[in-house]
Design an enzyme around this catalytic site. Sequence first.
Site, PDB file in Angstrom:
ATOM      1  N   HIS A  49      -2.758  -9.591   9.547  1.00 49.44           N
ATOM      2  CA  HIS A  49      -3.273  -8.399   8.872  1.00 49.44           C
ATOM      3  C   HIS A  49      -4.129  -8.825   7.690  1.00 49.44           C
ATOM      4  CE1 HIS A  49      -3.272  -4.349   7.240  1.00 49.44           C
ATOM      5  NE2 HIS A  49      -2.741  -4.770   6.109  1.00 49.44           N
TER       6      HIS A  49
ATOM      7  N   TRP B 219       2.066   7.680  12.049  1.00 51.20           N
ATOM      8  CA  TRP B 219       0.643   7.672  11.710  1.00 51.20           C
ATOM      9  C   TRP B 219       0.006   6.362  12.183  1.00 51.20           C
ATOM     10  CZ3 TRP B 219      -2.166   4.529   8.137  1.00 51.20           C
ATOM     11  CH2 TRP B 219      -3.521   4.886   8.002  1.00 51.20           C
TER      12      TRP B 219
ATOM     13  N   ARG C  67     -13.272  -4.638  16.361  1.00 49.97           N
ATOM     14  CA  ARG C  67     -12.277  -3.616  16.662  1.00 49.97           C
ATOM     15  C   ARG C  67     -12.962  -2.267  16.689  1.00 49.97           C
ATOM     16  NH1 ARG C  67      -7.354  -1.495  12.860  1.00 49.97           N
ATOM     17  NH2 ARG C  67      -8.929   0.095  12.453  1.00 49.97           N
TER      18      ARG C  67
ATOM     19  N   GLU D 295       2.122  -6.328  11.578  1.00 52.92           N
ATOM     20  CA  GLU D 295       1.646  -6.134  10.221  1.00 52.92           C
ATOM     21  C   GLU D 295       2.663  -5.423   9.323  1.00 52.92           C
ATOM     22  OE1 GLU D 295      -1.050  -2.163   9.883  1.00 52.92           O
ATOM     23  OE2 GLU D 295      -1.987  -3.851  10.892  1.00 52.92           O
TER      24      GLU D 295
ATOM     25  N   ASN E 130       0.812  -1.206   0.000  1.00 49.78           N
ATOM     26  CA  ASN E 130       0.000   0.000   0.000  1.00 49.78           C
ATOM     27  C   ASN E 130       0.853   1.268   0.000  1.00 49.78           C
ATOM     28  OD1 ASN E 130      -2.138   1.750   0.226  1.00 49.78           O
ATOM     29  ND2 ASN E 130      -2.827   1.040   2.227  1.00 49.78           N
TER      30      ASN E 130
ATOM     31  N   TYR F 216      -5.991   9.439  13.650  1.00 47.18           N
ATOM     32  CA  TYR F 216      -6.232   8.071  13.190  1.00 47.18           C
ATOM     33  C   TYR F 216      -7.479   7.507  13.868  1.00 47.18           C
ATOM     34  CZ  TYR F 216      -5.616   3.088  12.348  1.00 47.18           C
ATOM     35  OH  TYR F 216      -5.817   1.782  11.964  1.00 47.18           O
TER      36      TYR F 216
ATOM     37  N   HIS G  50      -1.764   1.624  16.734  1.00 46.93           N
ATOM     38  CA  HIS G  50      -1.138   2.083  15.490  1.00 46.93           C
ATOM     39  C   HIS G  50       0.227   2.730  15.689  1.00 46.93           C
ATOM     40  CE1 HIS G  50      -1.703   3.025  11.113  1.00 46.93           C
ATOM     41  NE2 HIS G  50      -2.382   1.895  11.233  1.00 46.93           N
TER      42      HIS G  50
ATOM     43  N   HIS H 295     -14.312  -4.079  11.682  1.00 46.37           N
ATOM     44  CA  HIS H 295     -13.786  -2.759  12.018  1.00 46.37           C
ATOM     45  C   HIS H 295     -14.933  -1.791  12.277  1.00 46.37           C
ATOM     46  CE1 HIS H 295      -9.423  -2.872  10.358  1.00 46.37           C
ATOM     47  NE2 HIS H 295      -9.810  -4.087  10.716  1.00 46.37           N
TER      48      HIS H 295
ATOM     49  N   GLU I  34      -3.297  -3.504  19.661  1.00 43.63           N
ATOM     50  CA  GLU I  34      -2.485  -3.767  18.482  1.00 43.63           C
ATOM     51  C   GLU I  34      -1.421  -2.685  18.291  1.00 43.63           C
ATOM     52  OE1 GLU I  34      -3.300  -3.679  13.667  1.00 43.63           O
ATOM     53  OE2 GLU I  34      -4.935  -4.223  15.022  1.00 43.63           O
TER      54      GLU I  34
ATOM     55  N   ARG J  10       1.083 -10.656  13.881  1.00 40.37           N
ATOM     56  CA  ARG J  10       0.160 -10.172  12.856  1.00 40.37           C
ATOM     57  C   ARG J  10       0.796 -10.067  11.471  1.00 40.37           C
ATOM     58  NH1 ARG J  10      -2.364  -5.912  12.457  1.00 40.37           N
ATOM     59  NH2 ARG J  10      -4.201  -7.016  11.697  1.00 40.37           N
TER      60      ARG J  10
ATOM     61  N   ASP K 119      -6.292  -3.133   2.011  1.00 40.64           N
ATOM     62  CA  ASP K 119      -5.115  -2.751   1.232  1.00 40.64           C
ATOM     63  C   ASP K 119      -4.432  -3.975   0.633  1.00 40.64           C
ATOM     64  OD1 ASP K 119      -4.069  -3.806   3.543  1.00 40.64           O
ATOM     65  OD2 ASP K 119      -2.795  -2.099   4.028  1.00 40.64           O
TER      66      ASP K 119
ATOM     67  N   GLU L 182      -8.005 -10.711  10.769  1.00 35.10           N
ATOM     68  CA  GLU L 182      -8.590  -9.415  10.432  1.00 35.10           C
ATOM     69  C   GLU L 182      -9.403  -9.545   9.152  1.00 35.10           C
ATOM     70  OE1 GLU L 182      -7.261  -4.743   9.938  1.00 35.10           O
ATOM     71  OE2 GLU L 182      -5.760  -6.309   9.584  1.00 35.10           O
TER      72      GLU L 182
ATOM     73  N   ASP M 252      -6.711  -0.831  17.994  1.00 40.31           N
ATOM     74  CA  ASP M 252      -5.445  -0.606  17.293  1.00 40.31           C
ATOM     75  C   ASP M 252      -4.813   0.695  17.788  1.00 40.31           C
ATOM     76  OD1 ASP M 252      -3.342  -0.442  15.570  1.00 40.31           O
ATOM     77  OD2 ASP M 252      -4.539  -0.355  13.734  1.00 40.31           O
TER      78      ASP M 252
END
Length: 403
Positions: free
Chosen positions: A313, A403, A148, A263, A38, A160, A213, A123, A237, A284, A317, A340, A211
């Site tokens: 993951h 991010w 999630r 991931e 991605n 996010y 992130h 999600h 996560e 993951r 994407d 996921e 998550d």
Amino acid sequence: MDTIARCDVIVCSPGRNFVTVKITTSDGIVGWGDATLNGRELAVASYLTEHVVPCLIGRDASRIGDTWQYLYRGAYWRRGPVTMTAIAAVDVALWDIKGKRANLPVYELLGGKARENVLVYGHAAGGDLAEMVDDVGRFLDLGFTAVRAQTGLVGVPQAYGAHAAGSTYDPADGSLPTETGWDTRAYLDQAPAYLAAVRERFGFDFDLLHDCHHRMTPNEAGRFGRSVEELKLFWMEDPTPAENQEGFRLIRQRTSTPIAVGEVLNSIWDVQTLITEQLIDYVRTSVSHAGGITHLRRIFDLAALYHVRSGSHGATDLSPVSLAAALALDITIPNFGIQEYMAHLPVTHEVFRPGYRLEGGRVWLSDAPGLGVEVDEEAAKKFPYERKYLPVARLADGTLWDW
């Protein structure tokens, strides 16, 4: 001997950018692999076209392990997301071919089913707390038993998780990445409260995931984990960037909240310490970014020795080819945890037509030979590549953040 006669790299954008590898053998069997990275899709496409494809023509299509070693060891410059994604696509396509030649689903070649179906999580999201909580309810009404939950932060622009319910994390159109805001102090104050609101409304009869992130330091992650222990999260996560794996020892010392990581990691060596020192509960790594079925199975086998379960993951994407390959592993390994799952856009299924099906919060696999995914090359031509980027994040003073 059935050899590789042709290898094509297809780049298309039916809702998202996808890079797909098509391998055709000398007797006409076709195998599909996902080479999507991605935001860096063309880097992998170029690596494949310029460097990998010429090395494949004439090779024995049945020698999957040897081909994996050839592409990994033979490159000298090893690992990294571009290399491992390219290797993964070839590996998955060869497994697809092997299944079709044997007239068996890939999971049968991996030892057969260890379970009847695959547990997945959805999600839930929202532009604000109320919308996110309602979205959790939507997933529960659909029969999901694992959800999630993410939402934005009050006072932090485009943080996010701040996206409308039912949408996906689509990269932004345009020449440069979108810049979003971040404030860790606001997150540590607000995220436990909005997760508590989910439990207050719906109780504890389902698994709740979250998550982080990669945005906290290990000390902050320990504090976050302690603050949500009573909420009994299935996992938190990516609490901190995984480059500094020493940091996970500190998190482990400070909270019993389960940790999921991996991931953005690409090989067994990237997760070796995390697994063997039992610093995480779920690994993951994904089939498309960690070297394909051959290499991801090695990771899961190592994890099984240390009571670490899988949690691959599986966002949009990656194409349905990737999800089908992940599911083939999920249904066979002894230490499966959860998968996921994000539903691909309807336009994506104009190109990719998978045989697996979602029923409630579980996925049932096709018994079609190979991966059970068909790819419509003519339809793919209608969706040319569009350059897109994932966002970047900055603190209020302009400092670039994770991010």
